[in-house]
Design an enzyme around this catalytic site. Structure first.
Site, PDB file in Angstrom:
ATOM      1  N   ASN A  48      91.216  -6.854  37.302  1.00  0.00           N
ATOM      2  CA  ASN A  48      90.091  -7.165  36.413  1.00  0.00           C
ATOM      3  C   ASN A  48      89.536  -8.562  36.702  1.00  0.00           C
ATOM      4  O   ASN A  48      88.730  -9.084  35.946  1.00  0.00           O
ATOM      5  CB  ASN A  48      90.531  -7.104  34.959  1.00  0.00           C
ATOM      6  CG  ASN A  48      91.028  -5.725  34.569  1.00  0.00           C
ATOM      7  OD1 ASN A  48      90.468  -4.722  35.004  1.00  0.00           O
ATOM      8  ND2 ASN A  48      92.073  -5.674  33.772  1.00  0.00           N
ATOM      9  N   HIS A 134      90.280  -0.496  22.822  1.00  0.00           N
ATOM     10  CA  HIS A 134      91.537  -0.952  23.422  1.00  0.00           C
ATOM     11  C   HIS A 134      92.699  -0.907  22.417  1.00  0.00           C
ATOM     12  O   HIS A 134      92.504  -1.096  21.216  1.00  0.00           O
ATOM     13  CB  HIS A 134      91.318  -2.393  23.892  1.00  0.00           C
ATOM     14  CG  HIS A 134      92.398  -2.953  24.747  1.00  0.00           C
ATOM     15  ND1 HIS A 134      93.425  -3.709  24.253  1.00  0.00           N
ATOM     16  CD2 HIS A 134      92.602  -2.880  26.088  1.00  0.00           C
ATOM     17  CE1 HIS A 134      94.214  -4.089  25.243  1.00  0.00           C
ATOM     18  NE2 HIS A 134      93.737  -3.599  26.371  1.00  0.00           N
ATOM     19  N   GLU A 184      83.851  -1.940  21.773  1.00  0.00           N
ATOM     20  CA  GLU A 184      83.800  -2.763  22.985  1.00  0.00           C
ATOM     21  C   GLU A 184      82.363  -2.760  23.471  1.00  0.00           C
ATOM     22  O   GLU A 184      81.568  -1.909  23.054  1.00  0.00           O
ATOM     23  CB  GLU A 184      84.730  -2.175  24.062  1.00  0.00           C
ATOM     24  CG  GLU A 184      86.180  -2.351  23.700  1.00  0.00           C
ATOM     25  CD  GLU A 184      87.149  -1.701  24.697  1.00  0.00           C
ATOM     26  OE1 GLU A 184      86.849  -1.631  25.895  1.00  0.00           O
ATOM     27  OE2 GLU A 184      88.225  -1.276  24.242  1.00  0.00           O
ATOM     28  N   SER A 188      86.902  -0.358  28.684  1.00  0.00           N
ATOM     29  CA  SER A 188      87.862  -0.787  29.703  1.00  0.00           C
ATOM     30  C   SER A 188      88.275   0.300  30.684  1.00  0.00           C
ATOM     31  O   SER A 188      88.566   0.006  31.835  1.00  0.00           O
ATOM     32  CB  SER A 188      89.104  -1.366  29.032  1.00  0.00           C
ATOM     33  OG  SER A 188      89.776  -0.369  28.285  1.00  0.00           O
ATOM     34  N   ASP A 213      84.139  -6.430  21.316  1.00  0.00           N
ATOM     35  CA  ASP A 213      85.064  -6.923  22.327  1.00  0.00           C
ATOM     36  C   ASP A 213      84.374  -6.861  23.695  1.00  0.00           C
ATOM     37  O   ASP A 213      84.085  -5.776  24.206  1.00  0.00           O
ATOM     38  CB  ASP A 213      86.323  -6.040  22.306  1.00  0.00           C
ATOM     39  CG  ASP A 213      87.387  -6.493  23.293  1.00  0.00           C
ATOM     40  OD1 ASP A 213      87.114  -7.393  24.119  1.00  0.00           O
ATOM     41  OD2 ASP A 213      88.508  -5.932  23.251  1.00  0.00           O
ATOM     42  N   HIS A 216      85.334  -6.757  29.187  1.00  0.00           N
ATOM     43  CA  HIS A 216      84.930  -6.316  30.529  1.00  0.00           C
ATOM     44  C   HIS A 216      83.462  -6.606  30.822  1.00  0.00           C
ATOM     45  O   HIS A 216      82.915  -6.088  31.801  1.00  0.00           O
ATOM     46  CB  HIS A 216      85.256  -4.832  30.718  1.00  0.00           C
ATOM     47  CG  HIS A 216      86.724  -4.584  30.629  1.00  0.00           C
ATOM     48  ND1 HIS A 216      87.568  -4.736  31.707  1.00  0.00           N
ATOM     49  CD2 HIS A 216      87.509  -4.273  29.568  1.00  0.00           C
ATOM     50  CE1 HIS A 216      88.816  -4.498  31.321  1.00  0.00           C
ATOM     51  NE2 HIS A 216      88.808  -4.221  30.021  1.00  0.00           N
TER      52      HIS A 216
HETATM   53  C1  LIG Z   1      92.464  -6.699  28.481  1.00  0.00           C
HETATM   54  C2  LIG Z   1      91.816  -6.376  27.192  1.00  0.00           C
HETATM   55  C3  LIG Z   1      92.170  -7.033  26.018  1.00  0.00           C
HETATM   56  C4  LIG Z   1      93.331  -7.944  25.925  1.00  0.00           C
HETATM   57  O1  LIG Z   1      93.085  -9.167  26.527  1.00  0.00           O
HETATM   58  P1  LIG Z   1      94.327  -9.973  27.136  1.00  0.00           P
HETATM   59  O2  LIG Z   1      93.819 -11.342  27.292  1.00  0.00           O
HETATM   60  O3  LIG Z   1      94.671  -9.293  28.417  1.00  0.00           O
HETATM   61  O4  LIG Z   1      95.446  -9.861  26.132  1.00  0.00           O
HETATM   62  C5  LIG Z   1      91.433  -6.766  24.876  1.00  0.00           C
HETATM   63  N1  LIG Z   1      90.444  -5.881  24.875  1.00  0.00           N
HETATM   64  C6  LIG Z   1      90.100  -5.182  25.987  1.00  0.00           C
HETATM   65  C7  LIG Z   1      88.984  -4.218  25.923  1.00  0.00           C
HETATM   66  C8  LIG Z   1      90.787  -5.409  27.166  1.00  0.00           C
HETATM   67  O5  LIG Z   1      90.469  -4.700  28.244  1.00  0.00           O
END
Ligand SMILES: *Cc1c(COP(=O)(O)O)cnc(C)c1O
Length: 393
Positions: A48, A134, A184, A188, A213, A216
Site C-alpha cells: 500500500n 475496514h 471509506e 481497501s 476513512d 487508500h
Molecule cells: C489500513 C487501513 C486502516 C488501518 O490503518 P493502519 O495505520 O494500518 O492501522 C484503516 N482503514 C482502512 C480502510 C485501511 O485500509
C-alpha cells in the site's frame, strides 16, 4: 503437548481445512517493487506504499534526524510526559493539508478508528456502516455499544432507509441520540469509490454525523493528493476525516482531521490515544516529510506515474474506466482455494500478489489483490500481465 496448545492446534487445523490458515513471510529487504524472500527476489504487487515513499531518502533522512534530536522512544503517552514537538508539527501539517481546523495523530489508523468512534457514540446512539468498511471500523462500532446497522455497499437507497429508521427511533427516545455514518472513500479491497457527495447530502438531510476513512485515497487522489473528499468539494461538510500515515504517506500512524472542538474532545476522550505510549518521534518526522513530498512537484510526478501504470493494467484486464481509477485492482476468483492456487502460481514466477480471503473479505469473495505503486516500471506491469493469463491455462 499441554491441553491449551492442543486446543489451539485443533482450531488451527480447522482453519487449514478451510484454506484460511495464514502465515508470515519474512522479507529481508526494504519495502519496494522488489522483495527479497528466502534469498530470492520477487516482483511485489502487494504494497500500500502507493507512491513508493516508505524507502524514500527524504523520509529516511527525516526519521534519522528525529532519532538524533528526540531519541528512539517517546517515553509515555502524550498527556503524561509532555507531547513531543514532531507530533505537533505533523498535526499542523495534516490540518493544513486536509484544510481542516485541526488534526490528531494516533499510533495506527486502527487505533484512530477505535478511539474516535467509541468516544463519539455509545449505547443510546446508532452507527451506520457501509458493508465493506475496514475491520477497524467494524471493531470500533461493536466496541462503542451503539446500535449497529449496515447498508449495502455504496447503496444510497439502503442507507436512506436506515436513516429514516434511526430518525424515527430518535423521535421516540427520551435521551438525545446521535447517528454516525461511517464509510471509506476508496475501498481497501475493491478499489472503488464511495458516492461521497450524495452521502453528505443524506447525512445533512437527517442530521447525522459522517466519518470518512481515506486510508487508500490520501496522497494519491485529488489535487495535491488531499483525498476524495477534497476532490469532490465536500471536505468541509464531513465531521470526521480519518486516514493512515502508513500507506501512500510512507510512514506509520493514524490521523483524524476535523474541527478544533473534535480534536480537543478526542484528546480528552479517545482511550486509544490517552492510554497508549506516543509513537516513535521518527514516525512523525517521516510522515511530515511524506506529506511535503505528496504536495511537491515530485509527488505530482509520482501520482502521474502510478496512474499510468494503473491505466495500462486496467486496459490489459479490460477493466472499464467508468469508475474512478485507484491503485487497487482486485481479481475476484471467489473460491478460497482458487485464490490460493493463483497466488502460488504467480509466486512460482517470482511475482508476489496476495490472495485475500475471509475474514478480510466475505466468504466466497476471495481474490488476488493487485496494488500498483509509482515505483513500478512499465516492464514490471508487462511482466505481471504476461503471468496472469497463465492462471487460466
Ligand atoms: C489500513 C487501513 C486502516 C488501518 O490503518 P493502519 O495505520 O494500518 O492501522 C484503516 N482503514 C482502512 C480502510 C485501511 O485500509
Amino acid at each position: 503437548m499441554n491441553p491449551f496448545d492442543d486446543e489451539l492446534q485443533r482450531r488451527l487445523a480447522a482453519l487449514r481445512e478451510q484454506n484460511l490458515f495464514r502465515e508470515l513471510r519474512r522479507v529481508d529487504s526494504a519495502q519496494g517493487p522488489h522483495l527479497r524472500i528466502n534469498g530470492e527476489t520477487f516482483l511485489n504487487f502487494s504494497s500500500n506504499d502507493y507512491l513508493g515513499l516508505a524507502n524514500h531518502p527524504a523520509l529516511k533522512e527525516a526519521a534519522i534526524k528525529a532519532v538524533e534530536k528526540f531519541g528512539a522512544g517517546a517515553g509515555a503517552a502524550r498527556l503524561v510526559s509532555g507531547s513531543l514537538a514532531p507530533f505537533h508539527e505533523l498535526e499542523e501539517k495534516l490540518a493544513a493539508f486536509k484544510q481542516t481546523g485541526a488534526a490528531l495523530t494516533f499510533s495506527t489508523g486502527y487505533a484512530a478508528a477505535i478511539g474516535t468512534i467509541t468516544s463519539l457514540v455509545g449505547k443510546d446512539d446508532v452507527i451506520i456502516l457501509d458493508k465493506l468498511v475496514h475491520a477497524c471500523i467494524v471493531d470500533a462500532a461493536k466496541l462503542s455499544g451503539a446500535k449497529l446497522r449496515v447498508f449495502d455497499h455504496n447503496d444510497l437507497v439502503d442507507l436512506e432507509k436506515i436513516l429514516i429508521w434511526a430518525d424515527e427511533k430518535k423521535r421516540g427516545a427520551q435521551t438525545s441520540t446521535r447517528t454516525l455514518i461511517v464509510t471509506e472513500s476508496i475501498f481497501s479491497m475493491d478499489g472503488d469509490a464511495a458516492p461521497l457527495r450524495e452521502i453528505v447530502a443524506l447525512k445533512d438531510k437527517y442530521g447525522a454525523w459522517l466519518m470518512v476513512d481515506e486510508a487508500h485515497a490520501t496522497g494519491i487522489i485529488g489535487q495535491n493528493g488531499r483525498g476524495l473528499a477534497d476532490e469532490l468539494g465536500v471536505g468541509r461538510r464531513i465531521e470526521i476525516q480519518m486516514g493512515t500515515l502508513g500507506k501512500a504517506l510512507g510512514a506509520s500512524g493514524g490521523y483524524i482531521c476535523g474541527s478544533r472542538a473534535l480534536i480537543d474532545y478526542l484528546i480528552n476522550r479517545a482511550r486509544s490515544f490517552i492510554f497508549s505510549t506516543a509513537p516513535v518521534p521518527a514516525a512523525a518526522a517521516a510522515a511530515i516529510a511524506g506529506i511535503h513530498l505528496v504536495e511537491s512537484a515530485e509527488g505530482k510526478a509520482r501520482r502521474k506515474s502510478l496512474f499510468s501504470r494503473v491505466e495500462a493494467l486496467n486496459l490489459k484486464l479490460k477493466i472499464k474506466n467508468s469508475k474512478l481509477p485507484s491503485a487497487i485492482i482486485p481479481l475476484i476468483l471467489g473460491d478460497e482455494t482458487a485464490a490460493l492456487t493463483a497466488a502460488s502460481q504467480l509466486r512460482a514466477q517470482h511475482i508476489f500478489v496476495p490472495a485475500i480471503r475471509y475474514p478480510t473479505v466475505a466468504r466466497g469473495a476471495a481474490r488476488l489483490r493487485i496494488t500498483l505503486t509509482a515505483e513500478h516500471t512499465a516492464d514490471d506491469v508487462a511482466t505481471l500481465c504476461a503471468a496472469l493469463p497463465a492462471l487460466n491455462a
